[in-house]
Design an enzyme around this catalytic site. Sequence first.
Site, mmCIF file in Angstrom:
data_model
loop_
_atom_site.group_PDB
_atom_site.id
_atom_site.type_symbol
_atom_site.label_atom_id
_atom_site.label_comp_id
_atom_site.label_asym_id
_atom_site.label_seq_id
_atom_site.Cartn_x
_atom_site.Cartn_y
_atom_site.Cartn_z
ATOM 1 N N ASP A 80 -12.384 21.112 -47.297
ATOM 2 C CA ASP A 80 -12.485 22.042 -46.168
ATOM 3 C C ASP A 80 -11.205 22.225 -45.356
ATOM 4 O O ASP A 80 -10.623 21.271 -44.854
ATOM 5 C CB ASP A 80 -13.587 21.570 -45.212
ATOM 6 N N GLY A 119 -3.983 12.671 -45.758
ATOM 7 C CA GLY A 119 -2.843 12.827 -46.667
ATOM 8 C C GLY A 119 -2.156 14.159 -46.417
ATOM 9 O O GLY A 119 -2.317 14.763 -45.348
ATOM 10 N N ASP A 120 -1.429 14.661 -47.422
ATOM 11 C CA ASP A 120 -0.597 15.844 -47.164
ATOM 12 C C ASP A 120 -1.406 17.069 -46.751
ATOM 13 O O ASP A 120 -0.999 17.809 -45.855
ATOM 14 C CB ASP A 120 0.328 16.145 -48.354
ATOM 15 N N GLY A 121 -2.581 17.294 -47.363
ATOM 16 C CA GLY A 121 -3.404 18.448 -47.000
ATOM 17 C C GLY A 121 -3.836 18.383 -45.550
ATOM 18 O O GLY A 121 -3.701 19.360 -44.793
ATOM 19 N N THR A 142 -3.184 7.614 -47.992
ATOM 20 C CA THR A 142 -3.399 7.997 -49.390
ATOM 21 C C THR A 142 -3.052 6.814 -50.282
ATOM 22 O O THR A 142 -2.071 6.102 -50.018
ATOM 23 C CB THR A 142 -2.562 9.215 -49.849
ATOM 24 N N ASP A 144 -1.829 7.279 -53.014
ATOM 25 C CA ASP A 144 -0.704 7.763 -53.830
ATOM 26 C C ASP A 144 0.675 7.398 -53.260
ATOM 27 O O ASP A 144 1.662 7.484 -53.981
ATOM 28 C CB ASP A 144 -0.768 9.294 -53.957
ATOM 29 N N MET A 186 -4.042 6.776 -61.046
ATOM 30 C CA MET A 186 -3.925 7.958 -60.189
ATOM 31 C C MET A 186 -2.515 8.060 -59.595
ATOM 32 O O MET A 186 -1.625 7.311 -59.982
ATOM 33 C CB MET A 186 -4.970 7.896 -59.078
ATOM 34 N N GLY A 187 -2.359 8.988 -58.647
ATOM 35 C CA GLY A 187 -1.055 9.132 -57.994
ATOM 36 C C GLY A 187 -0.594 10.566 -57.849
ATOM 37 O O GLY A 187 0.486 10.821 -57.321
ATOM 38 N N HIS A 289 -11.507 6.543 -59.844
ATOM 39 C CA HIS A 289 -11.795 6.305 -58.421
ATOM 40 C C HIS A 289 -12.029 4.836 -58.060
ATOM 41 O O HIS A 289 -12.120 4.503 -56.872
ATOM 42 C CB HIS A 289 -12.984 7.161 -57.984
#
Length: 365
Positions: A80, A119-121, A142, A144, A186-187, A289
């Site tokens: 969202d 995180g970045d978003g 994050t 990452d 992940m990352g 996950h």
Amino acid sequence: MINASKVKSIAVLTGGGDAPGLNAVIRAVVRTGIGHGLKVWGIKNGFGGMVENQVIEMTDEYVAGILPRGGTILGTTNRDNPFNYPTMQEGKTVYKDMSGQALNNLRQRDIEALVVIGGDGSLKIGSEFYQLGLPVVAVPKTIDNDIPGTERTFGFDTAVGVAADALDRLHTTAESHHRVMVLEVMGRYAGWIALHAGIAGGADCILIPEIPYQIDAIIAKIEERQQRGRLFSLIVIAEGAYPQGGEISVSRIVEGSHEKIRLGGAGEKLARQLESLTGIESRCTVLGHVQRGGTPTAFDRVLSTRYGVAAAECLLEGVFGNMVALRKNEIIRVPIVDIAGKANNVTANDELLKAGRSIGICFGD
Ligand code: F6P
């Protein structure tokens, strides 16, 4: 002593994918805020909850016992965005700017400032709200570790621990069966989890997005080990890694998400290719996950607590528009506008990358 006169009422939200340590940050923000006489609100389910007016008052009891808990008690979503929000019109999804409604929901409760843990978003959305006049402070979250301006995001240490543990387990079964074991971690577009877990877990090859790999270099490493009587090999591959001249592996597209592409499949592709080219049985494990769930490490609990306290202190001092960050083990403040939309990647000069090369790890180049 902080002068608690600037704001009286604040809110906290968790946005984007979850990361171990979110609850520890929430707890620290709530305790510090309440301890200095602030009213603290929690926005449920990330920025979607800000649009939908899902706001609850936070108390000391509400955050009791949450320090070691994974996930986020507030809920989150990595879809969202109030500036491009899905609404239904005549049975169809239409994306609209709902930021005004989101701000009104805060005003109704006299909420004067917002802590965005994301995180970045989420940082990008937080930065847009800040430019609209909402006092915002951000906390870098994050697994990452790909947010610029900070040496560590919380959640990363836990994810690396999970991946290193998986490598230890793969080590014994690889050795028993004389196999090549590939572990996909992940990352996103950064190789931090792969690099750190690979070093901690004794990988023979570490493949990261920042260094597109050559299959021949990996095969040479496996064969060199075989000649030394080491009949198995361990490879860590970041989900965003790809071969030279080849493409990144995409597993799905999530419409409406800030970052639509979900990565996945790089490990399986590599394992099949290695098996067919070397004749050595190869298997791939995708950690997924599991890296994000469960209890945070002590390091992440401490870092999250420091970040939460530092974020609340910014609000108490009336200092807005910053992300709290870690540099040389000190908590500092970095302007959000300087980092929003940017990434932090492994560079050729990274000390750990060079250490890996020194001890003979193959990076696929
Ligand atoms: O950013 C955290 C992260 O776990 C990435 O490492 C991964 O690529 C992505 O989120 C997975 O997203 P989702 O939870 O939507 O599958």
